[in-house]
Design a protein around this motif. Structure first.
Motif, PDB file in Angstrom:
ATOM      1  N   LEU A 626       0.822  -1.209   0.000  1.00  0.00           N
ATOM      2  CA  LEU A 626       0.000   0.000   0.000  1.00  0.00           C
ATOM      3  C   LEU A 626       0.862   1.268   0.000  1.00  0.00           C
ATOM      4  CD1 LEU A 626      -2.845  -0.968   2.508  1.00  0.00           C
ATOM      5  CD2 LEU A 626      -3.094  -0.567   0.061  1.00  0.00           C
ATOM      6  N   VAL A 627       1.950   1.236   0.770  1.00  0.00           N
ATOM      7  CA  VAL A 627       2.852   2.399   0.826  1.00  0.00           C
ATOM      8  C   VAL A 627       3.581   2.558  -0.509  1.00  0.00           C
ATOM      9  CG1 VAL A 627       4.827   3.415   1.999  1.00  0.00           C
ATOM     10  CG2 VAL A 627       3.116   2.159   3.317  1.00  0.00           C
ATOM     11  N   VAL A 628       4.002   1.430  -1.089  1.00  0.00           N
ATOM     12  CA  VAL A 628       4.659   1.485  -2.405  1.00  0.00           C
ATOM     13  C   VAL A 628       3.684   2.036  -3.449  1.00  0.00           C
ATOM     14  CG1 VAL A 628       5.681   0.111  -4.262  1.00  0.00           C
ATOM     15  CG2 VAL A 628       6.250  -0.398  -1.878  1.00  0.00           C
ATOM     16  N   ALA A 629       2.425   1.588  -3.396  1.00  0.00           N
ATOM     17  CA  ALA A 629       1.419   2.068  -4.345  1.00  0.00           C
ATOM     18  C   ALA A 629       1.212   3.577  -4.197  1.00  0.00           C
ATOM     19  CB  ALA A 629       0.107   1.321  -4.129  1.00  0.00           C
ATOM     20  N   GLU A 630       1.211   4.068  -2.963  1.00  0.00           N
ATOM     21  CA  GLU A 630       1.051   5.508  -2.737  1.00  0.00           C
ATOM     22  C   GLU A 630       2.260   6.274  -3.296  1.00  0.00           C
ATOM     23  OE1 GLU A 630      -0.734   9.095  -1.278  1.00  0.00           O
ATOM     24  OE2 GLU A 630      -1.430   7.120  -1.937  1.00  0.00           O
ATOM     25  N   ASP A 631       3.439   5.688  -3.147  1.00  0.00           N
ATOM     26  CA  ASP A 631       4.642   6.304  -3.713  1.00  0.00           C
ATOM     27  C   ASP A 631       4.524   6.392  -5.234  1.00  0.00           C
ATOM     28  OD1 ASP A 631       7.148   7.308  -4.180  1.00  0.00           O
ATOM     29  OD2 ASP A 631       8.231   5.472  -3.669  1.00  0.00           O
ATOM     30  N   VAL A 632       4.089   5.295  -5.851  1.00  0.00           N
ATOM     31  CA  VAL A 632       3.884   5.284  -7.307  1.00  0.00           C
ATOM     32  C   VAL A 632       2.852   6.331  -7.701  1.00  0.00           C
ATOM     33  CG1 VAL A 632       3.046   3.905  -9.250  1.00  0.00           C
ATOM     34  CG2 VAL A 632       4.557   2.862  -7.544  1.00  0.00           C
TER      35      VAL A 632
END
Length: 1020
Positions: A626-632
């Protein structure tokens, strides 16, 4: 219990039974299908129909509405939704959970037959198909070639790789996406053809008629009957080049009329792996097959193929569902092992006897194997929820054995022989053990009556826990007495722990005496804590199901309609630059151009790019998906004029967290309202990427035929349409066989004739008189906007706004959205329009309502079971006071761990309802036994409570410590079980300590009240 006596007196027979149970359990375990989640029988059936050339309005009026009316009349229909678009309609019929879909689909086909004659001519027969989750791929591959020859690679896939994958047992279909194919292209100049007295159709017919092998009958020669075969197939491009074509100028070779070359066929879809051209392969499994087994066989086949593939060809796995399944099951399996070891440690600490600890520890694998045996015959699969149920049950498995063993041990300490102590100790406590087990098992009965997605998911978990407890009861009543009568030894020396425990027991007795003298203080203190806990409920927040980190992030990027494939490829290059510096991404696979899953007439969407980002394993990265997706998401915000959606932790069986539907008659009004809704909810904290499912019409070229003008030239609409289609798409005139494959021979006009709208208007049309006229003479050619699709739910037009959430719980976000809509949108809604909530919020509310009813019914069933055991309504009422106090621990635990209240938490509360009464049952049962032996109420309490302190603490601690690994969320796939474990651990811990004081106090007050009532009756 007679079974205990039989067990003790027939040790050889019972030992053989143990061995048989273990062997059958191991065989059952090997044969249990393995999957991520239980197979869900989605109650959704689709009806599709095509009507070529019709616009959305016509499709809605002539096809969609009649189908909706007939489908709505089918029994058990919950809702009917539809999409009307150019050329076809899709109607989705959602049934109540539990509906027999085989019978429902049969009824739907009968209803369609009734209205078939009412549909316009040209409409295809509507097709009915069930939605099956197995339609989604279990393994996705990306195949690359270092030499960049994708045409040869695709040929290799189609001729060698796909057949081998198709032959694997359990594989239903293998789909190929991307790549190129070779074809032979013939480009002609229509003006030049006309000068030779030919048209495109004439040339196509000549080429097609010359490329054939046909039988020519038989001839007799030398008394032999010989078949005649005329051969005329083209063998190479040279045969095409020298093909003689008769014209008004004489016979000339085809090469004089057309440019002939072998090239790649036009493609509307391309795939890339980490920036390199690739071909995607999606593998689907058959319904009811073992996902892990099928995926393993696929991986083995890939390893074998890699050794045989040409040098430079490589196969990479971009998605393998079995990996997450195996990691999740392994994690839960380790949690079971760790929980079992912690439970055994508690036993040894309390008993300080290795033999007694071995007896209890040995009962765990026997119970587990028996549970696998039950699951096999029940027809359940081995998944993270059934294993989660086993992990929940592993701590409770030993409870029955502990109580019986402790009672046997006490009998042995009092001087009874091994066999007598085993029989008497089991008989004394056996009834209470059966009652306490039944109270835990019976709480799962209401789930049978609960419908919906939550019930479909958690029924297997409930069944597993129930089976594990029944298995543990069998073990406690049969195996424990048998082993105790053989192996149990009594410690005659007092250990340091035993002395410490005796001091603890004495302190508990003193505290209990003071509590019995001040019962009101105990009651009011408990009620105060309960009230304070209930007041904290609004602080919890709510959710449907917790997100699962599957190490996978998807991106859906769409340019405005009308952009071509090259524009989308340029977009992917820009996206790739933003993704290069994200360390968690292991593989990035993108497909440019594609179709929407499960839609009709979607065509290839060249303005769309779909990314699949495979992340490193959880142990190798510090950030969640979820954090990686928000970064993307933040990085891609910089790209202008593109609609990008980034999603992660998608379980595949639940809707978007936020789904708002606005319904009404006028499409443009709905569009305006949905735009306002997007602006409003975008300002709500935690909302991410709100988008509407309304699609603007794509730019298009509209050709309006003047029928009168066309008739004056002797041409019809079909001829004009055919000429235009041949010019823009080309026509496959024939095929050439070469090296086991067939190449299309495509005949098309030179590109300059379709390079613009003006050029298209000058396209020449042949007339019956031999005259050739431009298209503009019989039609108007102009650019325009294509019609958008029309969506309807329950026969009302609708637009749905969907959004994801991050950093906040679902309930809080929905509350803020409701307030914002009430303030800004609802006052401005025109008459006849309304906004409704759907998505996970609707699923959550439905699950909360039904599970709350199941908990209430479970409480009633627990009370009834205890009433049957005690043959009284009085004592079960005392025991039931241990249920509400669990709220103190439950709410406190959720607050401490920052867990919102969700479906998993409610399932935990349901399970807890059956667990917490067990200690009170054992306590009250012994108090009643002592009273029947002549003790006063006060004396029986002070005698029973300290005596039962050891088994109560042991059973509570083994259950709590058995769930500690799940509570901490160790490993992949434990997110679903974690809220349940938290609820049980904290609820049981608090309720155990409160119950040790509260139940004796209530028992004393209730007994006094009962005696007072009896005395008043005697006086009367």
């Amino acid at each position: 219990m007679n079974v205990a006596k039989l067990s003790v007196l027939r040790p050889v027979a019972m030992s053989m039974l143990i061995v048989l149970l273990i062997m059958l359990g191991m065989v059952s375990l090997r044969n249990l299908p393995v999957d991520l989640f239980p197979e869900l029988d989605y109650p959704v059936v689709a009806v599709t129909a095509s009507y070529e050339g019709a616009g959305p309005e016509e499709v809605e009026q002539l096809i969609t509405r009649p189908l909706e009316e007939m489908m709505a009349s089918v029994q058990n229909v919950e809702s009917v939704s539809s999409t009307s678009r150019t050329g076809g309609a899709l109607v989705l019929v959602a049934f109540d959970w539990g509906t027999d879909l085989d019978f429902a689909t049969l009824t739907m086909r009968e209803r369609i037959d009734q209205i078939r004659d009412r549909l316009p001519p040209g409409v295809t027969t509507p097709q009915v198909m069930r939605f099956d989750p197995s339609m989604l791929p279990i393994v996705q591959l990306a195949i690359t070639d270092q030499h960049g020859d994708l045409a040869e690679t695709k040929n290799l896939i189609e001729n060698e790789i796909q057949p081998r994958l198709d032959s694997i047992d359990g594989v239903a279909a293998v789909q190929i996406e991307g790549g190129t194919t070779q074809e032979i292209r013939l480009e002609v100049d229509p003006d030049q053809l006309a000068s030779y007295g030919l048209s495109l159709n004439d040339l196509q017919q000549i080429i097609s008629s010359e490329n054939l092998n046909i039988p020519g009958g038989e001839v007799t020669d030398a008394n032999q009957s010989l078949p005649v075969r005329i051969t005329g197939e083209f063998q190479s491009i040279y045969d095409l080049q020298v093909l003689p074509i008769p014209t008004v100028e004489g016979v000339i070779p085809l090469s004089n009329l057309a440019s002939i070359q072998e090239t790649t066929a036009p493609t509307l879809q391309e795939s890339y792996l980490n920036g390199e051209p690739a071909i995607g392969v999606s593998i689907l499994k058959g319904s009811g097959t073992n996902t892990v087994s099928v995926a393993r066989n696929i991986n083995l086949e890939i390893k074998e193929m890699l050794e045989l593939l040409p040098e430079g060809t490589n196969i990479r796995i971009i998605f393998d569902q079995s990996q997450f399944i195996e990691q999740s099951i392994q994690a839960v399996g380790w949690n079971i092992v760790i929980g079992g070891l912690l439970a055994a440690f508690v036993l040894y600490v309390f008993l300080r006897n290795i033999r007694s600890t071995f007896i209890i520890a040995f009962s765990i694998p026997i119970s587990i194997m028996t549970t696998f045996l039950f699951l096999f015959f029940y027809g359940e699969t081995l998944n993270i929820l059934t294993l989660g149920g086993l992990a929940l049950g592993v701590g409770m498995m030993v409870d029955n054995s502990i109580v019986i063993l402790e009672n046997i041990y006490r009998k042995r300490s009092e001087g009874e022989g091994k066999k007598e102590a085993a029989i008497n100790g089991t008989n004394e406590i056996g009834g209470a053990i059966i009652a306490s087990t039944l109270t835990t098992v019976v709480v799962f009965l209401p789930i049978v009556f609960v419908e919906g997605l939550a019930a479909q998911l958690f029924k297997p978990l409930a069944v597993t826990v129930a089976f594990s407890l029944l298995a543990s009861l069998i073990t406690a009543l049969i195996i424990v007495p048998l082993l105790s009568s053989t192996f149990m030894a009594v410690n005659h020396h007092t250990s340091a722990f035993e002395r410490g425990f005796e001091r603890t027991k004495a302190a508990y007795r003193r505290f209990l005496e003071r509590s019995l003298h001040k019962p009101k203080t105990v009651l009011f203190s408990t009620m105060g804590l309960l009230g304070l806990s209930l007041a904290c409920i609004p602080l919890l927040g709510t959710e449907f199901l917790p997100a699962q980190d599957q190490s996978f992030v998807s991106i859906d990027a769409r340019l405005p309609a009308g952009n071509d494939l090259q524009a989308t490829l340029s977009l992917t290059e820009e996206i790739d630059e933003h993704l290069t510096n994200i360390p968690e991404i292991e593989l990035a696979y993108v497909t440019v151009g594609g179709t929407d899953n499960f839609t009709i007439g979607a065509g290839s969407q060249v303005n769309r790019a779909s990314y699949s980002l495979l992340l490193k394993q959880i142990s190798e990265r510090s950030r969640s998906d979820l954090v990686v997706a928000e970064d993307v998401r933040e990085r891609l915000k910089q790209i202008p004029n593109v609609d990008i959606r980034v999603t992660a932790s998608d379980t595949g069986f639940s809707d978007n967290p936020i789904a708002l539907t606005v319904k009404g008659p006028d499409l443009q009004t709905l569009k305006r309202i949905s735009d306002e809704m997007i602006k409003t909810i975008s300002n709500v904290e935690g909302v991410r990427e709100p988008t509407a499912n309304y699609n603007e019409g794509s730019p298009e070229v509209t050709i309006s035929i003047d029928r009168n003008a066309a008739a004056s030239y002797g041409v019809g609409s079909a001829q004009i349409a055919n000429t235009i289609g041949n010019a823009t798409k080309g026509v496959v005139a024939t095929k050439i066989a070469r090296d086991g494959e067939e190449l299309d021979v495509r005949l098309q006009v030179e590109e300059k004739y379709t390079a613009s709208v003006d050029h298209l208007a000058q396209l020449l049309i042949d007339t019956p008189t031999g005259e050739r006229i431009p298209l503009s003479a019989v039609a108007t050619v102009e650019r325009g906007q294509g019609p958008s699709s029309i969506r309807r739910v329950d026969r009302l037009r609708e637009i749905t706004v969907r959004a994801d959430i991050l950093g906040r719980d679902l309930g809080s976000v929905v509350t803020d959205i409701e307030f914002a809509l009430k303030e800004e949108i609802r006052p401005l809604l025109p008459s006849g329009y309304r906004i409704t909530f759907g998505g996970q919020n609707e699923q959550m509310n439905d699950a909360f309502f039904k599970l709350s009813g199941a908990i209430a019914l479970a409480v009633l069933l627990v009370y009834m079971v205890m009433a049957g055991r005690f043959e009284s309504f009085f004592y079960p009422l005392i025991i039931m006071f241990s249920v509400p106090v669990t709220a103190i621990g439950v709410i406190g635990g959720l607050l401490i761990t920052s867990q919102p209240l969700g479906v998993g938490s409610l399932i935990g509360i349901l399970i807890l309802t059956g667990i917490v009464v067990n200690n009170a049952i054992v306590l009250v049962d012994y108090m009643n036994t002592l009273q029947s032996e002549g003790y006063s109420t006060y004396q029986s309490i002070l005698q029973a409570a300290p005596t039962r302190l050891r088994p109560i603490l042991m059973t509570a601690l083994t259950t709590i410590l058995g769930l500690v690994p799940l509570t901490l969320g160790f490993g992949e796939g434990t997110e679903v079980q974690q809220p349940m474990a938290i609820v049980i651990v904290f609820g049981l811990a608090v309720s155990t300590f409160i119950t040790l004081i509260l139940i004796p106090v209530i028992y004393l007050l209730a007994d006094k009240l009962k005696k007072r009532h009896s005395d008043q009756e005697l006086e009367l």
